[in-house]
Design an enzyme around this catalytic site. Structure first.
Site, mmCIF file in Angstrom:
data_model
loop_
_atom_site.group_PDB
_atom_site.id
_atom_site.type_symbol
_atom_site.label_atom_id
_atom_site.label_comp_id
_atom_site.label_asym_id
_atom_site.label_seq_id
_atom_site.Cartn_x
_atom_site.Cartn_y
_atom_site.Cartn_z
ATOM 1 N N ALA A 65 -3.653 2.567 -7.428
ATOM 2 C CA ALA A 65 -4.960 2.287 -6.817
ATOM 3 C C ALA A 65 -5.001 2.541 -5.313
ATOM 4 C CB ALA A 65 -5.446 0.871 -7.132
ATOM 5 N N ALA A 66 -3.997 3.240 -4.771
ATOM 6 C CA ALA A 66 -4.073 3.617 -3.348
ATOM 7 C C ALA A 66 -5.319 4.471 -3.124
ATOM 8 C CB ALA A 66 -2.830 4.402 -2.947
ATOM 9 N N GLY A 67 -5.560 5.372 -4.069
ATOM 10 C CA GLY A 67 -6.732 6.245 -3.954
ATOM 11 C C GLY A 67 -8.027 5.442 -4.042
ATOM 12 N N ASP A 68 -8.029 4.395 -4.827
ATOM 13 C CA ASP A 68 -9.233 3.560 -4.949
ATOM 14 C C ASP A 68 -9.451 2.753 -3.664
ATOM 15 O OD1 ASP A 68 -9.518 4.470 -7.555
ATOM 16 O OD2 ASP A 68 -8.281 2.847 -8.368
HETATM 17 P P1 ATP Z 1 -4.114 6.286 -7.331
HETATM 18 O O1 ATP Z 1 -4.417 7.280 -8.419
HETATM 19 O O2 ATP Z 1 -2.817 5.577 -7.527
HETATM 20 O O3 ATP Z 1 -5.259 5.374 -7.039
HETATM 21 P P2 ATP Z 1 -4.240 8.600 -5.693
HETATM 22 O O4 ATP Z 1 -3.203 9.461 -6.336
HETATM 23 O O5 ATP Z 1 -5.671 8.871 -5.990
HETATM 24 O O6 ATP Z 1 -3.905 7.093 -5.964
HETATM 25 P P3 ATP Z 1 -2.883 9.009 -3.222
HETATM 26 O O7 ATP Z 1 -2.991 10.367 -2.664
HETATM 27 O O8 ATP Z 1 -1.595 8.613 -3.840
HETATM 28 O O9 ATP Z 1 -4.137 8.727 -4.138
HETATM 29 O O10 ATP Z 1 -3.160 7.952 -2.067
HETATM 30 C C1 ATP Z 1 -4.402 7.826 -1.417
HETATM 31 C C2 ATP Z 1 -4.152 7.569 0.051
HETATM 32 O O11 ATP Z 1 -3.353 6.383 0.194
HETATM 33 C C3 ATP Z 1 -3.345 8.670 0.751
HETATM 34 O O12 ATP Z 1 -4.198 9.717 1.191
HETATM 35 C C4 ATP Z 1 -2.690 7.891 1.885
HETATM 36 O O13 ATP Z 1 -3.586 7.746 2.971
HETATM 37 C C5 ATP Z 1 -2.447 6.508 1.252
HETATM 38 N N1 ATP Z 1 -1.088 6.402 0.705
HETATM 39 C C6 ATP Z 1 -0.688 6.689 -0.559
HETATM 40 N N2 ATP Z 1 0.652 6.517 -0.694
HETATM 41 C C7 ATP Z 1 1.101 6.080 0.493
HETATM 42 C C8 ATP Z 1 2.394 5.701 1.009
HETATM 43 N N3 ATP Z 1 3.490 5.760 0.237
HETATM 44 N N4 ATP Z 1 2.467 5.295 2.299
HETATM 45 C C9 ATP Z 1 1.353 5.228 3.082
HETATM 46 N N5 ATP Z 1 0.121 5.571 2.662
HETATM 47 C C10 ATP Z 1 -0.020 5.994 1.387
HETATM 48 O O1 RIB Z 2 -6.535 4.147 -9.958
HETATM 49 C C1 RIB Z 2 -5.767 3.144 -10.544
HETATM 50 C C2 RIB Z 2 -6.393 2.685 -11.829
HETATM 51 O O2 RIB Z 2 -6.324 3.733 -12.768
HETATM 52 C C3 RIB Z 2 -5.693 1.525 -12.479
HETATM 53 O O3 RIB Z 2 -6.163 0.270 -12.040
HETATM 54 C C4 RIB Z 2 -5.923 1.768 -13.963
HETATM 55 O O4 RIB Z 2 -6.813 0.864 -14.545
HETATM 56 C C5 RIB Z 2 -6.438 3.203 -14.065
HETATM 57 O O5 RIB Z 2 -7.752 3.210 -14.387
#
Ligand code: ATP
Ligand code: RIB
Length: 312
Positions: free
Chosen positions: A252-255
């Site tokens: 959920a970093a992206g969220d």
């Molecule tokens: P998810 O699908 O798990 O919600 P995501 O794959 O859509 O995430 P990521 O690119 O992994 O998105 O992360 C979104 C943002 O979070 C990145 O652009 C960055 O700013 C921050 N981020 C992610 N991982 C890290 C990390 N290990 N350290 C610091 N910042 C991070």
């Molecule tokens: O982006 C992270 C989310 O992806 C998780 O909370 C999970 O429910 C999936 O939908």
């Protein structure tokens, strides 16, 4: 009252197994922990924005099961307006997540009630949708609903943030209605038709350019610990490095990023400032376990940024 951020999207219960490493196909590994967290991309983005102090409503669907009741309570407690969430005779969405020691994850989503969110459900919520300062969607609900939302956004002149996750083919007619497209690295490769799952730094510009050519106004490539690459319709290009933190769970970093981006943009911040602040919010979120429990408050983000500044 200020205009709300309106999120249209999924609500899941995340069933999370912690392991040393994520198993490959056909392999069994012994896990070290099991926890359940409130998740789902739509709900996570709504909670991220609400924890940062914004007024947020979520349009979505839950099942009649006990998970559904718990998820709804969790959203209310986080400050999300849940009055546009319908309960239907289905199971609530679940996500089976495996996380490894480096904080990486693999996810299987079973949509359940999320798969029943249709354009007619948006029709019922037109007043709420028209009142929105910004509209957010992802791809864990039917594509026809996301396309319908894009048309509403375009007709009403409301900025539309589309997180194209999980990856799937998208028509240009949808992309033309998108103000902010925010794919991660895997989704970018998928949308570009690349066979690999990684982008070299030299390819950020051409990747963003190709997506802009398909019709969306602005693109932010989310690049995990490498940060994010911002490509605006006015020609601005900028790689914003990620903040250095010890990641324990990147789920959920992206969220976190998208919820924060919506808050910052609707507060009137310039796109690059908004993306930097969203990176800070996401960085704090990866230092904590779980999807919704990892979303920080505005005060926690300010404290994080002060600490970073004073250590430089
Ligand atoms: P998810 O699908 O798990 O919600 P995501 O794959 O859509 O995430 P990521 O690119 O992994 O998105 O992360 C979104 C943002 O979070 C990145 O652009 C960055 O700013 C921050 N981020 C992610 N991982 C890290 C990390 N290990 N350290 C610091 N910042 C991070
Ligand atoms: O982006 C992270 C989310 O992806 C998780 O909370 C999970 O429910 C999936 O939908």
């Amino acid at each position: 009252m200020s205009r709300p951020i309106v999120v249209v999207g999924s609500i899941n219960l995340d069933l999370v197994a912690g392991t040393k490493r994520i198993p490959v196909a056909g392999e069994t590994v012994i896990g070290s922990s099991f926890q359940t967290f409130f998740g789902g991309k739509g709900a996570n983005q709504a909670v991220a924005a609400a924890r940062l102090g914004a007024s947020v409503a979520l349009i979505g669907k839950l099942g009649t099961d006990a998970f559904g009741r718990e998820l709804q309570t969790g959203l209310k407690q986080a400050g999300v307006d849940t009055s546009a969430i319908d309960v239907v005779d289905e199971s609530s969405g679940v996500a089976l997540i495996t996380t490894d020691e480096r904080g990486d994850n693999s996810i299987t989503v079973v949509p359940g009630a999320n798969a029943l969110l249709f354009p007619a459900d948006l029709e019922k919520r037109m007043e709420l949708l028209r009142s929105a300062a910004i509209l957010l969607a992802q791809l864990e609900t039917p594509l026809q609903t996301v396309e319908y939302l894009g048309n509403i956004a375009s007709k009403e002149g409301i900025p539309f943030v589309l997180d194209p996750a999980p990856a799937r083919p998208l028509p240009d007619s949808l992309l033309r209605n998108v103000t902010w497209l925010t794919p991660n690295e895997t989704e970018t490769c998928f949308l570009l038709g690349h066979s690999g799952q990684q982008l070299s730094e030299e390819s950020f510009e051409s990747a963003a350019h190709t997506l802009l050519q398909r019709g969306c106004r602005n693109v932010i490539l989310k690049l995990g610990e490498r940060g994010c690459y911002v490509a605006l319709s006015d020609g601005t290009r900028k790689l914003i490095p990620a903040f250095k933190v010890r990641a324990v769970d990147t789920t959920a970093a992206g969220d976190a990023f998208n919820g924060a981006l919506a808050v910052a943009l609707t507060a009137g911040n310039k796109p690059l400032e908004a993306a930097r602040w969203a990176s800070a919010v996401a960085a704090v979120s990866v230092t904590r376990r779980g999807a919704q429990p990892s979303m920080p408050t505005g005060a926690e983000v300010s404290h994080f940024l002060q600490e970073i500044t004073s250590s430089q």
